[in-house]
Design a protein around this motif. Sequence first.
Motif, short mmCIF file in Angstrom:
data_model
loop_
_atom_site.label_atom_id
_atom_site.label_comp_id
_atom_site.label_asym_id
_atom_site.label_seq_id
_atom_site.Cartn_x
_atom_site.Cartn_y
_atom_site.Cartn_z
N GLU A 131 41.49 8.53 3.24
CA GLU A 131 40.35 7.68 2.68
C GLU A 131 40.44 7.72 1.13
OE1 GLU A 131 36.10 7.23 4.70
OE2 GLU A 131 35.86 8.51 2.93
N LEU A 132 40.53 6.37 0.68
CA LEU A 132 40.68 6.07 -0.76
C LEU A 132 39.37 5.76 -1.68
CD1 LEU A 132 44.15 4.67 -0.84
CD2 LEU A 132 43.71 7.05 -0.97
N ILE A 133 38.97 6.37 -2.57
CA ILE A 133 37.73 5.97 -3.42
C ILE A 133 38.18 5.41 -4.72
CG2 ILE A 133 35.42 6.66 -4.32
CD1 ILE A 133 35.66 9.00 -2.40
N PHE A 134 37.78 4.14 -4.84
CA PHE A 134 38.23 3.28 -6.10
C PHE A 134 36.91 3.03 -6.88
CE2 PHE A 134 41.94 2.66 -3.68
CZ PHE A 134 43.13 2.75 -4.78
N ASP A 135 36.83 3.22 -8.08
CA ASP A 135 35.80 2.97 -8.97
C ASP A 135 36.45 1.67 -9.89
OD1 ASP A 135 34.01 4.96 -8.66
OD2 ASP A 135 35.24 6.55 -9.87
N ILE A 136 35.83 0.63 -9.62
CA ILE A 136 36.43 -0.63 -10.22
C ILE A 136 35.44 -1.31 -11.01
CG2 ILE A 136 37.53 -3.05 -9.50
CD1 ILE A 136 37.76 -1.64 -6.53
#
Length: 151
Positions: A131-136
């Motif tokens: 599972e990947l978490i991105f701050d965009i």
Amino acid sequence: MIRADQGDTVKVHYTGRLADGTVFDASPTDRPLHFIIGRKEVIPGFEQAVIGMYQGGKKTATIAPEQAYGPHRPELVEEIKRSLLPADLTLEPGRQLEVDPAEGQKFVVMVKAVGEEMVTLDANHPLAGRELIFDIELLEVTKGGAPKNAH
């Protein structure tokens, strides 16, 4: 306010991390990522996270493996005889090797384990099954075309 949608070119800054906080990728501060929504230039979950964002907006998106690099596939992990590899090849867990089978289509494998006689190689993407978490941060949206200052 300009909203990102299909066909738009966007410029974003991002940081990608795992659930344990490990950062696996980030856009350089001086070079944001440019891509066109709908052209499959980034993983599907990242593209979906940007759709609907407004220029100047920030968000954190959690992306399931199926919308990133897929599930980890056990059939892509193989144990081979060490003698089948070049004798001068340095083998250590975590090292990536480029494989060129007889068919001529090169691909990258990760060395998972090294024994006296056997070596375990993994052809899964290193982030498969994660599972990947991105701050965009959406810096710029150009409706239906390339930004004027694109590189």
